[in-house]
Design an enzyme around this catalytic site. Sequence first.
Site, PDB file in Angstrom:
ATOM      1  N   SER A 113       0.837  -1.200   0.000  1.00 34.19           N
ATOM      2  CA  SER A 113       0.000   0.000   0.000  1.00 34.19           C
ATOM      3  C   SER A 113       0.878   1.258   0.000  1.00 34.19           C
ATOM      4  O   SER A 113       1.734   1.411  -0.859  1.00 34.19           O
ATOM      5  CB  SER A 113      -0.958  -0.039   1.194  1.00 34.19           C
ATOM      6  OG  SER A 113      -1.986   0.919   1.064  1.00 34.19           O
ATOM      7  N   ASP A 131      -9.389  -5.072  -5.457  1.00 37.50           N
ATOM      8  CA  ASP A 131      -8.834  -3.835  -4.901  1.00 37.50           C
ATOM      9  C   ASP A 131      -9.121  -2.666  -5.834  1.00 37.50           C
ATOM     10  O   ASP A 131      -8.785  -2.712  -7.016  1.00 37.50           O
ATOM     11  CB  ASP A 131      -7.326  -4.016  -4.709  1.00 37.50           C
ATOM     12  CG  ASP A 131      -6.650  -2.856  -4.001  1.00 37.50           C
ATOM     13  OD1 ASP A 131      -7.340  -1.881  -3.636  1.00 37.50           O
ATOM     14  OD2 ASP A 131      -5.424  -2.930  -3.802  1.00 37.50           O
ATOM     15  N   HIS A 148      -7.660  -5.449  -1.021  1.00 42.71           N
ATOM     16  CA  HIS A 148      -6.452  -4.717  -0.667  1.00 42.71           C
ATOM     17  C   HIS A 148      -5.802  -5.247   0.617  1.00 42.71           C
ATOM     18  O   HIS A 148      -6.440  -5.312   1.674  1.00 42.71           O
ATOM     19  CB  HIS A 148      -6.806  -3.235  -0.498  1.00 42.71           C
ATOM     20  CG  HIS A 148      -5.640  -2.330  -0.336  1.00 42.71           C
ATOM     21  ND1 HIS A 148      -4.750  -2.071  -1.354  1.00 42.71           N
ATOM     22  CD2 HIS A 148      -5.199  -1.615   0.727  1.00 42.71           C
ATOM     23  CE1 HIS A 148      -3.827  -1.228  -0.931  1.00 42.71           C
ATOM     24  NE2 HIS A 148      -4.071  -0.935   0.329  1.00 42.71           N
TER      25      HIS A 148
END
Length: 309
Positions: free
Chosen positions: A165, A249, A281
Amino acid sequence: MDSNTDEIAHKFPPFFQVHKDGRVERFMNSVFVPPTIDPQTGVESKDVLISPETGVKARIFLPKINGPDPIKKLPLVVHYHGGGFCLASALSATNAKFLTRLVSEANVVAVSVEYRLAPEHPLPIAFDDSWSAFQWIGTHRNGNGPELCLDRYVDFGRVFLAGESAGATIAHYVAVRVGSTTAGFEGMRVRGMIIVHPYFQGSEPNNMVRFLYPGSSGTDSDPKLNPKADPDLGKMGCEKVLVLVAEKDRLKPGGVEYCETLKNSDWKGDVELVENEGEDHCFHMFNPACENALLLVQKLAAFVNQASE
């Protein structure tokens, strides 16, 4: 009681809100765990202070060391945690589970950087802290650094950058800066980079990132946030990149575009794209025992071991 105590000035669910008195309230708080020896894998962790001035720390993960001297030196994974630049921690239980498994599976040393979080510390502080931490790690490359276990166990000719991320965004930034830096890393070779479910920004407005980074030129034009805007992209200082995206995601298109951006740039390395089917995600951080999370760690370990040869 001051009415400003409970009044909200800014709200960015599911991340945080800011009260009018300046107090930041996070909706997801990290569960911190002390460094330890994992009873199942023998992976040992320890915390180190990198900068007394800023308070930046790191957690080091060492695999179980077997056999007599001379000690075989191991690849190093430099890890930057995710959390939208405003959540999570290198010292959390979630991070410990993931890196303990990776270190055991790949037989590597890992250093996870505890950079300062926005909005209390606005961007680009997280990037600056992460770069400073990498520089500190680099002081060990000749075996004369301040942390004995890095001097003793790490092969600095086999270094990897990794992040998920927002941590993937930071890892990319560090890789480009390594390649753009002319001195200070002699004898240190970044073999590869692992980009998991990256949080790159593009042309879509992102009010939270703009709030966290008030000095930015914009999410579409800032090279720290958007690789396509980086004039130094072709200098990126690693040889191979593994990019993972998750099928469900919303950030998946950014990861796919990142691969295409690398392929179309002047960077001469190799990039591989892998999709985690049926997943969302950073699923591997929230559900580390599921089958796909175990397969993900195995893929990362295989990438490190193959790129280390």
